[in-house]
Motif scaffolding. Structure first.
Motif, PDB file in Angstrom:
ATOM      1  N   SER A 194      -9.354  14.110  42.580  1.00  0.00           N
ATOM      2  CA  SER A 194      -9.804  13.703  41.131  1.00  0.00           C
ATOM      3  C   SER A 194     -10.880  12.505  41.564  1.00  0.00           C
ATOM      4  N   ALA A 195     -12.040  12.982  40.948  1.00  0.00           N
ATOM      5  CA  ALA A 195     -13.055  12.127  41.024  1.00  0.00           C
ATOM      6  C   ALA A 195     -13.687  11.420  39.775  1.00  0.00           C
ATOM      7  N   LYS A 196     -13.943   9.984  39.858  1.00  0.00           N
ATOM      8  CA  LYS A 196     -14.418   9.507  38.587  1.00  0.00           C
ATOM      9  C   LYS A 196     -15.776   9.251  38.710  1.00  0.00           C
ATOM     10  N   PHE A 197     -16.592   9.750  37.586  1.00  0.00           N
ATOM     11  CA  PHE A 197     -18.073   9.413  37.684  1.00  0.00           C
ATOM     12  C   PHE A 197     -18.640   8.592  36.455  1.00  0.00           C
ATOM     13  N   ALA A 198     -19.746   8.152  36.606  1.00  0.00           N
ATOM     14  CA  ALA A 198     -20.209   7.354  35.499  1.00  0.00           C
ATOM     15  C   ALA A 198     -21.551   7.734  34.921  1.00  0.00           C
ATOM     16  N   THR A 199     -21.656   8.908  34.341  1.00  0.00           N
ATOM     17  CA  THR A 199     -23.120   9.302  33.932  1.00  0.00           C
ATOM     18  C   THR A 199     -22.737  10.443  32.977  1.00  0.00           C
ATOM     19  N   GLU A 200     -23.727  10.652  31.881  1.00  0.00           N
ATOM     20  CA  GLU A 200     -23.494  11.506  31.121  1.00  0.00           C
ATOM     21  C   GLU A 200     -23.891  12.827  31.480  1.00  0.00           C
ATOM     22  N   ASP A 201     -24.604  12.983  32.661  1.00  0.00           N
ATOM     23  CA  ASP A 201     -25.195  14.232  33.320  1.00  0.00           C
ATOM     24  C   ASP A 201     -23.969  14.694  34.069  1.00  0.00           C
TER      25      ASP A 201
END
Length: 898
Positions: free
Chosen positions: A725-732
């Motif tokens: 599981s990878a957490k990301f911080a972008t709307e793209d």
């Protein structure tokens, strides 16, 4: 002067006593005699004198009977001509009143189309597993229990149960176990890529002797006997082997397990809770030889011999299981089964018939897709409601036109029409309308079926090529035509010609009360459905917005990570370097239904395992980044630290587990012990313990549906590499997804890239509720629409009845607004009555449904007020059109005929 009821009863009894009336003409003769008597009374004669004069004017009793006989003979001889005339008049009448006919047909057609679609859905749900030849004798075993207050309900059972059934219970003819082990990457020799398959299961050899799945190639009796053998479905054989004979060929699972194809079977039907393309031999699993009776990994189905009573067999089953369970309970907790049960614990084995599995199962983990009988009942009720509303609407529209057709009835009676002729005429009109409505309904249902399939998750079709379908349609049209037309037919045909032609028609309060009652019922159902829809949507909103104890947004789940083998950690580190990826964790245990689960009992260090100190707890294998990646909150203690060697035996508890052990703060928490467990064989050691040191407490988080309470969970460092599981911080999102996929192809170019998002997986837990909300929304709208047609009919009827009153009021100075209010207030009363009746029932039904959830929204009065106002506004808009139309009419047109 109109006759009283007593006078009419006297005439009816006398003509029957004299024997001057034939049964088929009693209504006509009675009506004719009463009319003539009323004329003579109006001229000044007394009732009895007028009646005697009328009877004498007919001639002798024999002459009266002869005339009636000749009338009946003539009527019977001209039946075909009469039917032809009925048909012509019906067509002319319907075409003359196109607007009313359109509303009649459209209301019925929409209602019937809804019923067709729901009937297809209900029929499909009820048809599950009905194709098996021995279905009446096929059962599975389910287990219910309680341990230290934890309720446990399983569709899975211990491995040795199947052998015990065969050896100790002679009523059993055959037994088959199933074991699911998740999805596999499948390939064959010569293939350059693998396919991810999740329709795989391990099965015992008696599968084909119990279930009616035709074997196309191979021997069904021996296909699954040998280790490393597999039977595959027809579509799978075509997918992997094309036109080649698959028998004897090798299929490779996860690049290292080779299975030999021993049989090809027909694809399992869609309406089956068993949906598998690969049946792998149970003897291939070492775990299948496990003798632990307290384990729970195998679905167990069996075939009873003919004539065996299932209830009596269930009693024998529990006697047998108690004999096997007691030694193990003694070994683990040092208590006899009686002592175990005396403390409030229990273990019960029940049998579940094959017919009941799909619709009557409510287990957290099951072998295949399941439905819910509640929704079958619910959808059936909605279909009936809509059909009844459509019929009520039809009746209201028909009686609303009665004033316009009253003179037609009077003239036809004067010219010699029997009441039976008029009844046949009006019934033919309703049946003709029903037939037209059914034709349109079939067209509407055919156009709507693709959308309905998406809504319901089905693949249904309208059986347009089936003669039975059209036979049922014809019978339904006749039945609904009679049901919907019987009241208007008898109502219209009962008009007395002299009253009609003199303008003395009075429809009375009885029919008005009936029509008002029908409208109340229509809006009672509409308000009920509106409240139900709003309740479901509020609960879904509550679920989506409730704090879950973890962050489900912007978490990418990468599947099949275990196929990377020793490249898992390098892959994880590389995706953590991708821009906007903040962290990543390796674990197949995720707080969403459908991922890994493992439960086992723990007790505090320094104590002996006893029934009163053991806590059954989920144990999840995670890495040191798990808590931070999923946004969980530590409320006490610390997180895992990969640099501390002692953390290999560390555990972090959720609040529910921490409280279950009675700990107050982390500094006082003792270490926890559990029996050593072999994940490959399923064996549990009774003498060797695993020890875990409690280092932290994480805030409670939901890891199953909100229908379930949050249970004890422990997070322990360990390898569970099925997911990353990878957490990301972008709307793209697309750029992140593309970067992760490129990294995957770099590490495993031969493997497909499988992914999902945690918030989407969370949403799938509530797909049934979403489906229910969508269905309620659609059918509520349709019910309100059809109900408004009925209200429109009643408004038109009342406006027609009060045309002269409206004209007089306008002449005397009444305003348009005042007249509109006068006409509309009657309907407002009906809506208020409907709301008062519907609100308590809706509250009870909503409460019953919400009781399925441990975490639920509080429904306030505002929701009920919203439903009532919605129905009220819709009703006013519907009635307002007719009211304004009547109020703005020229009074001269309504009064010039006086």
């Amino acid at each position: 002067m109109e006759l009283s009821n007593d006078q009419i009863d006297y005439i009816q009894k006398d003509i029957n006593y004299r024997g001057i009336v034939l049964e088929d003409l009693e209504e006509e003769l009675l009506d004719h005699v009463c009319t003539l008597v009323e004329e003579r009374i109006s001229s000044g004669e007394k009732f009895i004198d007028a009646y005697d004069s009328v009877i004498k004017s007919f001639g002798s009793e024999q002459e009266i009977q002869q005339v009636q006989n000749q009338t009946l003979i003539l009527s019977n001889n001209n039946a075909k001509i009469m039917f032809k005339n009925y048909f012509k008049i019906a067509v002319r009448s319907l075409s003359k009143h196109k607007f009313y006919s359109f509303i009649n047909v459209s209301g019925l057609a929409v209602g019937l189309a809804c019923c067709m679609l729901i009937a297809l859905f209900v029929g499909d749900e009820l048809s599950y597993d009905s194709y098996h030849a021995k279905k009446d004798r096929v059962f599975r075993i389910v287990r219910h229990g309680s341990f230290n207050g934890n309720e446990l309900h399983f569709a899975v059972n211990p491995a040795p149960l199947a052998q015990a059934l065969s050896d100790e219970l002679p009523e059993v003819e055959s037994v088959v176990r199933f074991r699911r082990r998740g999805s596999f990457m499948v390939s064959i020799d010569g293939m350059t890529e693998s396919f991810k398959e999740n329709r795989l299961i391990f099965s015992d050899a008696d599968f084909f002797s119990i279930f009616s799945i035709p074997v196309i190639k191979g021997n069904p009796e021996s296909a699954l006997k040998d280790p490393m053998s597999v039977a595959i479905s027809k579509s799978t054989a075509s997918k992997y082997f094309g036109t080649q004979d698959p028998l004897g060929k090798t299929i490779t699972l996860d690049s290292d397990e080779e299975y030999h194809v021993t049989a090809v079977y027909d694809d399992m039907p869609v309406n089956s809770h068993l949906q598998f393309d690969f049946l792998m031999s149970m003897s291939s699993l070492e775990e299948s030889k496990n003798n632990e009776w307290l384990s729970n990994n195998f679905f167990t189905y069996f075939l009873l011999k003919e004539g065996v009573d299932p209830d009596a067999f269930e009693e024998k089953l529990n006697e047998m299981t108690r004999r096997h369970l007691e030694p193990e309970i003694m070994a683990y907790i040092g208590k006899s089964l009686e002592e175990f049960e005396a403390a409030g614990n229990y273990v019960v084995f029940n049998i579940q018939s094959l017919d009941d599995i799909y619709l009557y199962s409510n287990f957290i983990f099951d072998i295949g897709p399941t439905g819910d009988i509640t929704y079958v009942y619910l959808f059936s009720a909605v279909a009936m409601f809509i059909l009844v509303i459509a019929c009520i609407n039809f009746m209201n529209l028909s009686t609303a036109r009665s004033s316009n057709r009253a003179k037609e009835v009077g003239v036809r009676k004067v010219l010699g029409s029997f009441r039976s002729h008029l009844i046949k005429q009006f019934l033919l009109e309703t049946i003709l309308l029903c037939l037209v409505a059914f034709v349109i309904a079939i067209a509407l249902a055919s156009m709507a079926i693709p959308f309905f399939n998406d809504l319901s998750g089905k693949a249904m079709e309208i059986p347009l090529s089936s003669p039975i379908f059209y036979g049922v349609i014809l019978l339904c049209a006749l039945f609904i035509g009679l049901l919907a037309g019987v009241y208007p037919a008898f109502f219209l045909s009962a008009f007395k010609p002299i009253n009609v032609l003199k303008g003395k028609l009075a429809l009375g309060t009885g029919s008005s009360l009936i029509r008002s009652g029908l409208v109340i019922f229509q809006f009672f159902i509409s308000i009920l459905l509106i409240i139900a829809t709003a309740t479901v949507y509020q609960q879904l909103s509550f679920i989506q917005n409730k704090k879950l104890g973890f962050s489900k947004d912007q978490v990418l789940i990468i599947g099949d990570a275990y196929m990377l083998n020793d490249k898992v950690d390098p892959f994880k580190k590389e995706i953590e370097q991708i821009p906007n990826v903040t962290s990543a964790t390796v674990s197949g245990y995720l707080p969403v239904h459908g991922y890994n689960r493992s439960d086992i009992s723990f007790w505090e260090d320094g104590q002996e395992p006893r029934q009163d100190n053991m806590v059954n707890m989920q144990i999840w294998r995670v890495d040191e980044n798990y808590i931070s990646t999923l946004g969980m909150e530590l409320v006490d203690g610390r997180d895992f630290n990969e640099e501390m060697a002692s953390d290999s035996d560390a555990i972090i508890l959720n609040e529910a587990a921490f409280k279950a052990y009675g700990f107050k703060k982390i500094s006082d928490a003792n270490s926890l012990l559990t029996f050593q467990f072999d994940g490959e064989t399923g064996a549990v050691s009774k003498d060797v313990y695993d020890k875990y040191n409690v280092i932290g407490v994480v805030k409670d988080f939901h890891f199953e549906s909100m229908k379930e309470n949050i249970g004890p969970v422990g997070l322990a460092l360990g390898r569970s590499t099925s997911m990353i599981s990878a957490k990301f911080a972008t709307e793209d999102i697309q750029s992140v997804l593309a970067s992760v996929e490129n990294t995957w192809k770099k590490f495993a170019p031969e493997l497909p890239f499988n992914y999902s998002f945690l918030d989407s997986d969370f949403g799938t837990m509530y797909k049934t509720e979403k489906r229910l909300a969508n269905v309620f929304t659609i059918f509520s709208g349709l019910a309100v629409f059809i109900g408004c047609l009925g209200l429109f009919a009643l408004a038109a009827f009342m406006a027609e009845q009060r045309t002269k009153e409206i004209g007089i009021r306008k002449v005397l100075g009444a305003s348009v607004g005042g007249i509109v209010f006068m006409l509309s207030k009657e309907f407002s009363k009906l809506i208020i009555v409907a709301f008062v009746i519907a609100a308590p029932l809706a509250w009870w039904a909503s409460s019953q449904w919400l009781n399925n959830y441990s975490y639920k929204v509080e429904i306030g009065f505002g929701l009920y007020l919203f439903a009532g106002l919605t129905a009220f506004v819709i009703a006013w808009l519907t009635v307002g059109y007719q009211s304004i139309k009547a109020a703005r009419s020229n009074p001269v047109n309504s009064l010039r005929n006086e």
